[in-house]
Enzyme design. Structure first.
Site, short mmCIF file in Angstrom:
data_model
loop_
_atom_site.label_atom_id
_atom_site.label_comp_id
_atom_site.label_asym_id
_atom_site.label_seq_id
_atom_site.Cartn_x
_atom_site.Cartn_y
_atom_site.Cartn_z
CE LYS A 64 -2.29 -49.37 30.85
NZ LYS A 64 -1.19 -48.40 30.62
CB THR A 65 -6.79 -46.81 25.74
OG1 THR A 65 -6.59 -46.59 27.14
CG2 THR A 65 -8.21 -46.45 25.36
CG ASP A 109 -7.88 -47.36 31.77
OD1 ASP A 109 -6.90 -48.09 31.96
OD2 ASP A 109 -7.78 -46.17 31.39
CB THR A 158 -0.40 -48.70 36.28
OG1 THR A 158 -1.17 -48.81 37.47
CG2 THR A 158 -0.92 -47.55 35.46
NE ARG A 217 -1.96 -40.65 27.15
CZ ARG A 217 -2.33 -41.64 27.94
NH1 ARG A 217 -1.72 -41.83 29.09
NH2 ARG A 217 -3.31 -42.43 27.60
#
Ligand code: ADP
Length: 334
Positions: A64-65, A109, A158, A217
């Site tokens: 997302k980031t 975020d 999320t 990640r």
């Protein structure tokens, strides 16, 4: 700062930043989101306008980031980053919004954790590029409208379901990021290994990809732990046996479940007889925050068929019992 410097200082966040894809073309997987977003950005570029507001949802670590940064990069627009929990008062948000420049990308975020008054201010800002700044208190308070330059809000959450409808409706483009397939994670691991200068055998890469919980990640993090192991306990080359031994050491099992995942299943099966049990009770049993269990562990366990969410609570599937080496109860309930 260079990747080497970040690595030398053991700065995980800086390494993560250095491994981020910088353009949509570099993004691995998520092909539908990439196509759709590419179109949104191209159309905005042709019209010379800021793109519509974008909402990205999905479990942590799926990109997302990264996508927010890419939007800013591809639009050649500056990026401002904040998060829902950092915006406790409407005034915090007013300060951020009034400092935006034309076309800027504002990344929020965990947008579902913003305070209610800030949320209401955001509705107006998203729709009319305006905020009402309230001066004074009580009966004498006055609202002064303040025009904002057009900007693009990129919200990340999320779980999109946690957002109030009116907020969700104000995003022109919404994308849900899914867990990645092993083949995609394999490409991510190989790309990162190239950037980090890791000597990676193809079967070593596949092993790491298969244990990464569908999450880039985690794939990048496991790659670095496996590389440590290869360097200290082997000849530096990441082969399958090296990856297996390293990941066993870090308690990541062959299906990618980590300690928290297993603790959740273990509590569910052994302490609550397979459920149904409420998520809060389950969280207390494993000594974690409810949000962590709900937003980090559960999506993966549900997606892999170990756990089911029912109106009466969480239940373990037969696969969960088997994975823990237990015998499922006689009556199949799933
Ligand atoms: P989120 O904001 O969803 O928690 P991030 O955007 O911070 O996730 O991504 C975490 C890491 O995973 C980044 O360092 C990035 O390198 C990597 N990553 C995420 N998505 C991709 C992708 N599609 N392709 C390659 N790497 C990715």
């Amino acid at each position: 700062r260079s990747l080497t410097a970040a690595e030398a200082e053991g700065d995980e966040r800086a390494v993560e930043a250095a491994l981020r894809p910088r353009s949509l073309d570099e993004v691995v997987g998520q092909s539908r989101v990439r196509d759709q977003l590419g179109l949104v950005l191209e159309a905005a570029r042709q019209r010379g306008r800021a793109p519509d507001h974008v909402l990205l949802s999905g479990p942590p670590g799926l990109g997302k980031t990264t996508l927010a940064m890419i939007i800013s990069h591809e639009m050649n627009a500056p990026l401002r980053i904040t998060s829902g929990p950092a915006i406790t008062h409407a005034g915090d948000l007013a300060a951020i919004l009034s400092g935006l420049n034309e076309g800027e990308v504002l990344f929020v975020d965990e947008i579902h954790r913003m305070s209610r008054p800030a949320e209401e201010m955001l509705y107006l800002a998203m729709e009319d590029f305006r905020v009402d700044v309230v001066i004074g208190k009580g009966p004498g308070a006055t609202a002064i409208p303040l025009e904002l330059p057009p900007f693009t809000l990129v919200g990340a959450t999320t779980r999109a379901g946690l957002l109030p409808g009116p907020l969700r409706d104000r995003f022109g483009f919404t994308a849900h990021l899914e867990f990645y397939e092993p083949g995609e994670l394999d490409r991510i691991v190989r790309r990162s290994a190239d950037l980090l200068g890791v000597d990676l055998a193809p079967d070593g890469s596949a092993e790491i990809a298969g244990r990464s919980r569908g999450t880039p990640r985690i794939a990048n993090r496991l790659l670095r732990r496996v590389r440590d192991y290869a360097q200290v306990r082997a000849d530096g080359v990441v082969t399958r046996p090296v990856a297996e031994a390293a990941l066993d050491l870090y308690e990541v099992d062959e299906l990618g479940l980590d300690r928290l995942d297993r603790a959740v299943l273990d509590a569910l099966c052994r302490r609550f007889g397979g459920g149904p049990v409420g998520v809060s009770t389950l969280a207390v049993a494993v000594g974690e925050e409810r949000e962590t269990v709900e937003e980090v562990a559960e999506p993966f366990l549900v997606r892999n068929g170990f756990l089911a969410r029912t109106p009466r609570g969480r239940i373990a599937t037969a696969a969960a019992w088997v994975h823990l080496g237990l015998t499922p109860p006689a009556l199949p309930y799933d």
